[in-house]
Design a protein around this motif. Structure first.
Motif, PDB file in Angstrom:
ATOM      1  N   LYS A  53       1.017  -1.022  -0.037  1.00 22.79           N
ATOM      2  CA  LYS A  53       0.135  -0.036   0.214  1.00 22.79           C
ATOM      3  C   LYS A  53       0.988   1.258   0.136  1.00 22.79           C
ATOM      4  N   LEU A  54       2.012   1.487   0.652  1.00 21.70           N
ATOM      5  CA  LEU A  54       2.982   2.531   0.777  1.00 21.70           C
ATOM      6  C   LEU A  54       3.411   2.495  -0.666  1.00 21.70           C
ATOM      7  N   ASP A  55       4.185   1.398  -1.503  1.00 22.44           N
ATOM      8  CA  ASP A  55       4.666   1.824  -2.862  1.00 22.44           C
ATOM      9  C   ASP A  55       3.535   2.447  -3.388  1.00 22.44           C
ATOM     10  N   GLU A  56       1.847   1.134  -3.484  1.00 21.66           N
ATOM     11  CA  GLU A  56       1.169   2.079  -4.267  1.00 21.66           C
ATOM     12  C   GLU A  56       1.061   4.076  -4.329  1.00 21.66           C
ATOM     13  N   TYR A  57       0.874   3.422  -2.931  1.00 19.27           N
ATOM     14  CA  TYR A  57       0.438   5.771  -2.886  1.00 19.27           C
ATOM     15  C   TYR A  57       1.800   6.582  -3.025  1.00 19.27           C
ATOM     16  N   CYS A  58       2.763   5.785  -3.219  1.00 20.29           N
ATOM     17  CA  CYS A  58       4.067   6.723  -3.330  1.00 20.29           C
ATOM     18  C   CYS A  58       3.565   6.712  -4.868  1.00 20.29           C
ATOM     19  N   GLN A  59       3.201   5.790  -5.952  1.00 16.55           N
ATOM     20  CA  GLN A  59       3.302   6.485  -6.867  1.00 16.55           C
ATOM     21  C   GLN A  59       2.130   7.064  -7.575  1.00 16.55           C
ATOM     22  N   GLU A  60       1.078   6.726  -6.592  1.00 17.01           N
ATOM     23  CA  GLU A  60      -0.123   7.387  -6.872  1.00 17.01           C
ATOM     24  C   GLU A  60       0.370   9.285  -6.882  1.00 17.01           C
ATOM     25  N   LEU A  72       3.416  11.125   6.098  1.00 14.55           N
ATOM     26  CA  LEU A  72       2.423  10.918   7.555  1.00 14.55           C
ATOM     27  C   LEU A  72       2.444  10.741   8.755  1.00 14.55           C
ATOM     28  N   ILE A  73       3.633  11.457   9.357  1.00 18.57           N
ATOM     29  CA  ILE A  73       4.263  11.120  10.341  1.00 18.57           C
ATOM     30  C   ILE A  73       3.696  12.383  10.568  1.00 18.57           C
ATOM     31  N   ALA A  74       4.122  13.419   9.968  1.00 18.37           N
ATOM     32  CA  ALA A  74       3.381  15.037  10.170  1.00 18.37           C
ATOM     33  C   ALA A  74       2.178  15.156  10.042  1.00 18.37           C
ATOM     34  N   ARG A  75       1.215  14.573   9.555  1.00 17.41           N
ATOM     35  CA  ARG A  75       0.070  14.734   9.651  1.00 17.41           C
ATOM     36  C   ARG A  75      -0.809  14.108  10.607  1.00 17.41           C
ATOM     37  N   GLU A  76       0.417  12.690  10.863  1.00 19.72           N
ATOM     38  CA  GLU A  76      -0.503  12.143  12.793  1.00 19.72           C
ATOM     39  C   GLU A  76      -0.102  13.304  14.071  1.00 19.72           C
ATOM     40  N   LEU A  77       1.487  13.875  13.638  1.00 19.62           N
ATOM     41  CA  LEU A  77       1.174  14.775  14.907  1.00 19.62           C
ATOM     42  C   LEU A  77       0.538  16.442  14.764  1.00 19.62           C
ATOM     43  N   LEU A  78       0.195  16.620  13.574  1.00 18.26           N
ATOM     44  CA  LEU A  78      -0.494  17.545  13.205  1.00 18.26           C
ATOM     45  C   LEU A  78      -2.256  17.581  13.507  1.00 18.26           C
TER      46      LEU A  78
END
Length: 80
Positions: A53-60, A72-78
């Motif tokens: 899923k990470l690979d797909e997300y990166c590709q898209e 993803l880390i920044a979004r979670e921390l915010l």
């Protein structure tokens, strides 16, 4: 352009342009050394399905895995 300006720019050239080119390993080592000034490496094991899923997300989204994880880390921390 004056000669003084030419002398300044020619002395500012990167070393590998003046002599023989750097080998792939030397170029990689210099890149990693520069990156370590502002980044820290991590090594993790994740489930195969999450990696897919990470690979797909990166590709898209046209991201590297590092960029995607940082987002993803920044979004979670915010969201805290």
């Amino acid at each position: 352009m004056s000669q003084a300006a030419n002398v300044e720019t020619s002395s500012a050239k990167r070393a590998y342009r003046k002599g023989s080119p750097l080998s792939d390993s030397e170029r990689k080592m210099r890149s990693v050394t520069r990156k370590r000034e502002t980044h820290k490496p991590i090594n993790v094991f994740i489930r195969n399905s999450h990696k897919d899923k990470l690979d797909e997300y990166c590709q898209e989204n046209g991201l590297t895995q590092a960029e995607a994880i940082e987002q993803l880390i920044a979004r979670e921390l915010l969201s805290e």
